[in-house]
Scaffold this motif. Structure first.
Motif, PDB file in Angstrom:
ATOM      1  N   GLU A  12      -9.760  -2.750  -3.500  1.00 28.41           N
ATOM      2  CA  GLU A  12     -10.457  -1.471  -3.601  1.00 28.41           C
ATOM      3  C   GLU A  12      -9.690  -0.353  -2.914  1.00 28.41           C
ATOM      4  OE1 GLU A  12     -14.219  -2.581  -1.966  1.00 28.41           O
ATOM      5  OE2 GLU A  12     -15.012  -3.291  -3.899  1.00 28.41           O
ATOM      6  N   ARG A  13      -8.842  -0.709  -1.955  1.00 27.54           N
ATOM      7  CA  ARG A  13      -7.988   0.295  -1.310  1.00 27.54           C
ATOM      8  C   ARG A  13      -6.654   0.451  -2.033  1.00 27.54           C
ATOM      9  NH1 ARG A  13      -9.801  -2.450   3.464  1.00 27.54           N
ATOM     10  NH2 ARG A  13      -7.777  -3.520   3.584  1.00 27.54           N
ATOM     11  N   ASN A  14      -6.532  -0.224  -3.193  1.00 26.12           N
ATOM     12  CA  ASN A  14      -5.307  -0.140  -4.006  1.00 26.12           C
ATOM     13  C   ASN A  14      -4.073  -0.576  -3.214  1.00 26.12           C
ATOM     14  OD1 ASN A  14      -6.401   0.770  -6.503  1.00 26.12           O
ATOM     15  ND2 ASN A  14      -6.648   2.804  -5.606  1.00 26.12           N
ATOM     16  N   GLU A  15      -4.184  -1.675  -2.499  1.00 33.69           N
ATOM     17  CA  GLU A  15      -3.086  -2.154  -1.672  1.00 33.69           C
ATOM     18  C   GLU A  15      -2.346  -3.349  -2.271  1.00 33.69           C
ATOM     19  OE1 GLU A  15      -5.008  -0.944   2.680  1.00 33.69           O
ATOM     20  OE2 GLU A  15      -5.013  -3.040   2.010  1.00 33.69           O
ATOM     21  N   SER A  27     -11.503  -6.057  -0.439  1.00 32.26           N
ATOM     22  CA  SER A  27     -11.344  -4.762   0.238  1.00 32.26           C
ATOM     23  C   SER A  27      -9.951  -4.192  -0.001  1.00 32.26           C
ATOM     24  CB  SER A  27     -11.592  -4.921   1.741  1.00 32.26           C
ATOM     25  OG  SER A  27     -12.924  -5.310   2.001  1.00 32.26           O
ATOM     26  N   SER A  28      -8.948  -5.052   0.035  1.00 32.27           N
ATOM     27  CA  SER A  28      -7.578  -4.594  -0.200  1.00 32.27           C
ATOM     28  C   SER A  28      -7.400  -4.105  -1.624  1.00 32.27           C
ATOM     29  CB  SER A  28      -6.594  -5.735   0.085  1.00 32.27           C
ATOM     30  OG  SER A  28      -6.594  -6.080   1.457  1.00 32.27           O
ATOM     31  N   SER A  70       0.815  -1.206   0.000  1.00 28.73           N
ATOM     32  CA  SER A  70       0.000   0.000   0.000  1.00 28.73           C
ATOM     33  C   SER A  70       0.852   1.261   0.000  1.00 28.73           C
ATOM     34  CB  SER A  70      -0.932  -0.010   1.216  1.00 28.73           C
ATOM     35  OG  SER A  70      -0.175  -0.143   2.404  1.00 28.73           O
ATOM     36  N   TYR A  97      -8.852  -2.372 -11.906  1.00 26.36           N
ATOM     37  CA  TYR A  97      -7.665  -2.334 -11.058  1.00 26.36           C
ATOM     38  C   TYR A  97      -6.480  -3.088 -11.659  1.00 26.36           C
ATOM     39  CZ  TYR A  97     -11.171  -0.936  -7.611  1.00 26.36           C
ATOM     40  OH  TYR A  97     -12.192  -0.290  -6.957  1.00 26.36           O
TER      41      TYR A  97
END
Length: 286
Positions: free
Chosen positions: A79-82, A76-77, A19, A103
């Protein structure tokens, strides 16, 4: 190469997440804790250790290995661009492709268990049986390996296409075998009427035990269509890391360390692939 690798339960999630890549100069390597269950603990730990070390060697960045709990956490990760890289069961990849596509980078790699890109699945029965087609499997016993999600998905698909019924309605029993090879033996020794396995596993078992060829017959073939898993790259990954990762995939397949890692994970090779090459499978997920 091992006769098979039971590498993909419902979802196999090996993930490379970062991240704050540039700030921390570190790559975090994640794997789904419920994945890799078919590997013994020693092979799993050694394989992951080698993979992490090879990634660090090629990218010159520290790699931390950590398990992730669920598919929801994985989404979720993303979508958080991690996440930088993910190793996915192909069913999850195709089912969620529209959600993943925004993504993803253009780099995608197919995980291969044989020299061919596509695997072929077959249904076997005893030659002495009265089963000659898929319709003849109605109210019969069929063996299926518990550790290969694509077997299960393909069986559901062909039974629905053939009869309009679900597996429970169509078959008498669905016997879950611990391995594909055991499924073949279940038919050979008469404990089930049929089994579904990859053709290369049938061929390998036949080579080791010619009596299998003499006693069993193929009543159905999928044709070459299955890619068991994919390694995808996410767009947040810096271009230089993507290049180094691509080089690592190519180079490590011919090094002693790379071969050891593939052997531990029961994989033959990894090769670049495009979404168009998944067309043979897409009908199962439409």
């Amino acid at each position: 190469m091992k006769p098979y690798f039971k590498f993909w339960p419902i979802f196999l999630g090996l993930l490379f997440a970062s991240s704050h890549l540039q700030a921390e100069e570190k790559l975090n390597f994640f794997y789904l804790k419920s994945g890799l269950s078919e590997l013994n603990a020693s092979n799993k730990l050694v394989g992951l250790q080698i993979l992490g070390e090879e990634l660090s060697r090629h990218t010159h960045k520290e790699t931390r290995i950590e398990g992730i709990n669920s598919f929801d956490d994985f989404i979720s990760s993303i979508e958080r661009n991690e996440i930088n890289f993910a190793l996915l069961n192909v069913g999850d990849y195709l089912n969620h492709y529209k959600k993943l596509k925004p993504y993803l980078a253009t780099d995608t790699y197919a995980i291969k268990r044989t020299d061919e890109l596509y695997e072929e699945y077959v249904i076997l029965v005893k030659k002495s049986s009265d089963i000659d087609s898929l319709n003849d499997l109605n109210l019969k016993r069929l063996a299926l390996s518990t550790d290969h999600i694509l077997y299960d998905e393909y069986l559901k698909y062909i039974i629905k296409q053939t009869s309009g019924k679900n597996v429970k309605q169509f078959l008498k029993t669905l016997h879950k075998s611990p391995t594909p090879s055991q499924s073949i033996l279940d038919v050979f020794f008469g404990s089930t009427d049929a089994c579904l396995v990859a053709k290369h596993i049938y061929n390998l078992n036949s080579a080791m035990n010619p009596a299998i060829v003499q006693d069993l017959k193929i009543i159905h073939s999928s044709g070459p269509m299955f890619i068991p898993a994919v390694l995808v790259v996410f767009a947040i990954t810096p271009p230089e890391i993507r290049t180094q990762f691509s080089q690592a995939i190519i180079e490590d397949q011919v090094t002693a360390r790379g071969k050891q890692m593939l052997e531990l994970f029961k994989v033959s090779s990894v090769t670049p692939v495009s979404i168009e090459q998944f067309q043979p499978m897409l009908k199962m997920y439409q």
